[in-house]
Structures are given as C-alpha cells and as structure tokens.
Design a protein around this motif. Sequence first.
Motif, PDB file in Angstrom:
ATOM      1  N   ARG A 168       0.810  -1.210   0.000  1.00 30.00           N
ATOM      2  CA  ARG A 168       0.000   0.000   0.000  1.00 30.00           C
ATOM      3  C   ARG A 168       0.847   1.266   0.000  1.00 30.00           C
ATOM      4  N   ALA A 169       2.027   1.216  -0.534  1.00 29.28           N
ATOM      5  CA  ALA A 169       2.910   2.392  -0.543  1.00 29.28           C
ATOM      6  C   ALA A 169       2.296   3.483  -1.415  1.00 29.28           C
ATOM      7  N   VAL A 170       2.285   4.698  -0.866  1.00 24.47           N
ATOM      8  CA  VAL A 170       1.706   5.823  -1.592  1.00 24.47           C
ATOM      9  C   VAL A 170       2.714   6.958  -1.668  1.00 24.47           C
ATOM     10  N   GLU A 171       2.397   7.921  -2.489  1.00 28.62           N
ATOM     11  CA  GLU A 171       3.131   9.173  -2.548  1.00 28.62           C
ATOM     12  C   GLU A 171       2.112  10.281  -2.731  1.00 28.62           C
ATOM     13  N   TYR A 172       2.511  11.470  -2.293  1.00 22.48           N
ATOM     14  CA  TYR A 172       1.591  12.603  -2.277  1.00 22.48           C
ATOM     15  C   TYR A 172       2.000  13.654  -3.299  1.00 22.48           C
ATOM     16  N   ALA A 173       0.995  14.270  -3.914  1.00 25.28           N
ATOM     17  CA  ALA A 173       1.236  15.325  -4.894  1.00 25.28           C
ATOM     18  C   ALA A 173       1.737  16.569  -4.174  1.00 25.28           C
ATOM     19  N   ARG A 174       2.829  17.116  -4.647  1.00 27.16           N
ATOM     20  CA  ARG A 174       3.416  18.322  -4.052  1.00 27.16           C
ATOM     21  C   ARG A 174       2.374  19.439  -3.983  1.00 27.16           C
ATOM     22  N   GLU A 175       1.614  19.589  -5.062  1.00 31.92           N
ATOM     23  CA  GLU A 175       0.644  20.690  -5.145  1.00 31.92           C
ATOM     24  C   GLU A 175      -0.466  20.598  -4.109  1.00 31.92           C
TER      25      GLU A 175
END
Length: 127
Positions: free
Chosen positions: A44-51
């Motif tokens: 379930r690894a995620v990453e987040y949008a900088r914006e």
Amino acid sequence: MEKAWLTPQELLGIAGLPKSRQGLNKRAREEGWEKRKRKGVQGRAVEYARESLPQEVRKRLQIREMTEISPPAYTTLVKPLLASWIQIFEKLSISEQEALIDFVLREGAIAMLSRLEIASVPNASTT
C-alpha cells in the motif's frame, strides 16, 4: 529539480509535519492531500502530490532542494566497489545472504575480514 510526487518518508517532520508515517498519513487523509500508489512498489505504498501539500511544506521543500549540496567527490571511488559487492551478494542464495548478514551483525566486519586472514585490516587481531 522539483519532484511532483513525494513519499511519506521524504515529508516526515518538514515544516511541522508529523515525524511518524502513521501520523503523516493521518494528516494527509484529514487534509485531503492528493495521493497515488507508488509505481514499482508492492503493498500500500503511496506518494503525495506536491501541489496538494500545505503551502509552508512546499516552501520548505523548495528551500531544501535549493540548498542541497552535491555528494562529496570520494563517493565516486566507492561506487564501483559497492556495485561489485552488490553483484556478489545478489548471486548468493537467500540462506547464504542471511548467514552473511547475521555474521556481520553479530561479529562485525573486522571479525569477518580477520577470518579471511587479511593482513592489512587495522586492529584485526585486537577484536
């Protein structure tokens, strides 16, 4: 170079963000940060949008990226040796890899080298 997507690990503790992954992910849910599943990673690894991050966090990230210094020159000498070690390690079976890691963790690298009878190892005889 600004990254458009950031992992929780890259965001921990920045500009008052939580210092744990659980806390960071909770804050992201509460504030509705845009996220996506990380490519090439299982689970379930995620990453987040900088914006979608708070403005103060984006500012701190930009400052950090602008002030990052390049790695020291000596790392270029180590990379070929490290690459060789990684290739050798990857050719071992899983049980051999585990045994090697267990030995180094338990006895230390100097003990491993002294078992190989390397004369140039400093303090190898004093372990």
